[in-house]
Design a protein around this motif. Structure first.
Motif, PDB file in Angstrom:
ATOM      1  N   VAL A  62      80.608 111.515  48.721  1.00 39.97           N
ATOM      2  CA  VAL A  62      79.332 111.429  49.423  1.00 39.97           C
ATOM      3  C   VAL A  62      79.402 111.184  50.764  1.00 39.97           C
ATOM      4  O   VAL A  62      78.641 111.695  51.690  1.00 39.97           O
ATOM      5  CB  VAL A  62      78.798 109.862  48.874  1.00 39.97           C
ATOM      6  N   HIS A  63      80.563 110.569  51.445  1.00 39.27           N
ATOM      7  CA  HIS A  63      80.632 110.451  52.880  1.00 39.27           C
ATOM      8  C   HIS A  63      80.797 111.997  53.687  1.00 39.27           C
ATOM      9  O   HIS A  63      80.101 112.025  54.579  1.00 39.27           O
ATOM     10  CB  HIS A  63      81.909 109.539  53.092  1.00 39.27           C
ATOM     11  N   ARG A  64      81.531 112.641  52.922  1.00 43.02           N
ATOM     12  CA  ARG A  64      81.740 113.934  53.455  1.00 43.02           C
ATOM     13  C   ARG A  64      80.629 114.939  53.580  1.00 43.02           C
ATOM     14  O   ARG A  64      80.088 115.495  54.374  1.00 43.02           O
ATOM     15  CB  ARG A  64      82.901 114.786  52.818  1.00 43.02           C
ATOM     16  N   ALA A  65      79.761 114.816  52.238  1.00 41.55           N
ATOM     17  CA  ALA A  65      78.424 115.311  52.299  1.00 41.55           C
ATOM     18  C   ALA A  65      77.496 114.878  53.128  1.00 41.55           C
ATOM     19  O   ALA A  65      76.965 115.703  53.889  1.00 41.55           O
ATOM     20  CB  ALA A  65      77.779 115.245  50.891  1.00 41.55           C
ATOM     21  N   ARG A  66      77.577 113.679  53.575  1.00 37.08           N
ATOM     22  CA  ARG A  66      76.598 113.238  54.705  1.00 37.08           C
ATOM     23  C   ARG A  66      77.000 113.497  55.897  1.00 37.08           C
ATOM     24  O   ARG A  66      76.125 113.899  56.882  1.00 37.08           O
ATOM     25  CB  ARG A  66      76.343 111.564  54.571  1.00 37.08           C
ATOM     26  N   ALA A  67      78.286 113.480  56.078  1.00 38.03           N
ATOM     27  CA  ALA A  67      78.899 114.060  57.787  1.00 38.03           C
ATOM     28  C   ALA A  67      78.633 115.558  57.744  1.00 38.03           C
ATOM     29  O   ALA A  67      78.088 115.994  58.683  1.00 38.03           O
ATOM     30  CB  ALA A  67      80.242 113.722  57.749  1.00 38.03           C
ATOM     31  N   GLY A  68      78.649 116.133  56.614  1.00 39.29           N
ATOM     32  CA  GLY A  68      78.142 117.631  56.658  1.00 39.29           C
ATOM     33  C   GLY A  68      76.656 117.998  57.000  1.00 39.29           C
ATOM     34  O   GLY A  68      76.366 118.871  57.631  1.00 39.29           O
TER      35      GLY A  68
END
Length: 74
Positions: A62-68
């Motif tokens: 989720v953190h990587r998805a939000r950063a993306g």
């Protein structure tokens, strides 16, 4: 902060949503209570063995998805 440990049903729900929204390539729930997941087709599959550990892994996705999303990806 959580007051109760993660459950298998919670992990199933998160993995289903992440898969349907395209953040995971593949998700397989196993009869022994584990999950096998892949973020991208070329990635090696990961086995998540316990709901608490699975939720830690999900939080990273989720953190990587939000950063993306902030960077204009996915």
């Amino acid at each position: 902060m959580r007051t109760k440990p993660a459950t298998a049903a919670e992990v199933d729900a998160w993995l289903t949503v992440l898969h349907r929204r395209g953040h995971l390539h593949d998700v397989q729930a196993r009869p022994d209570g584990t999950w096998t997941v892949q973020e991208r087709p070329a990635d090696a599959p990961w086995t998540l063995h316990h709901p608490v550990l699975a939720m830690d892994w999900i939080a990273q996705v989720v953190h990587r998805a939000r950063a993306g999303q902030r960077n204009g990806r996915r």
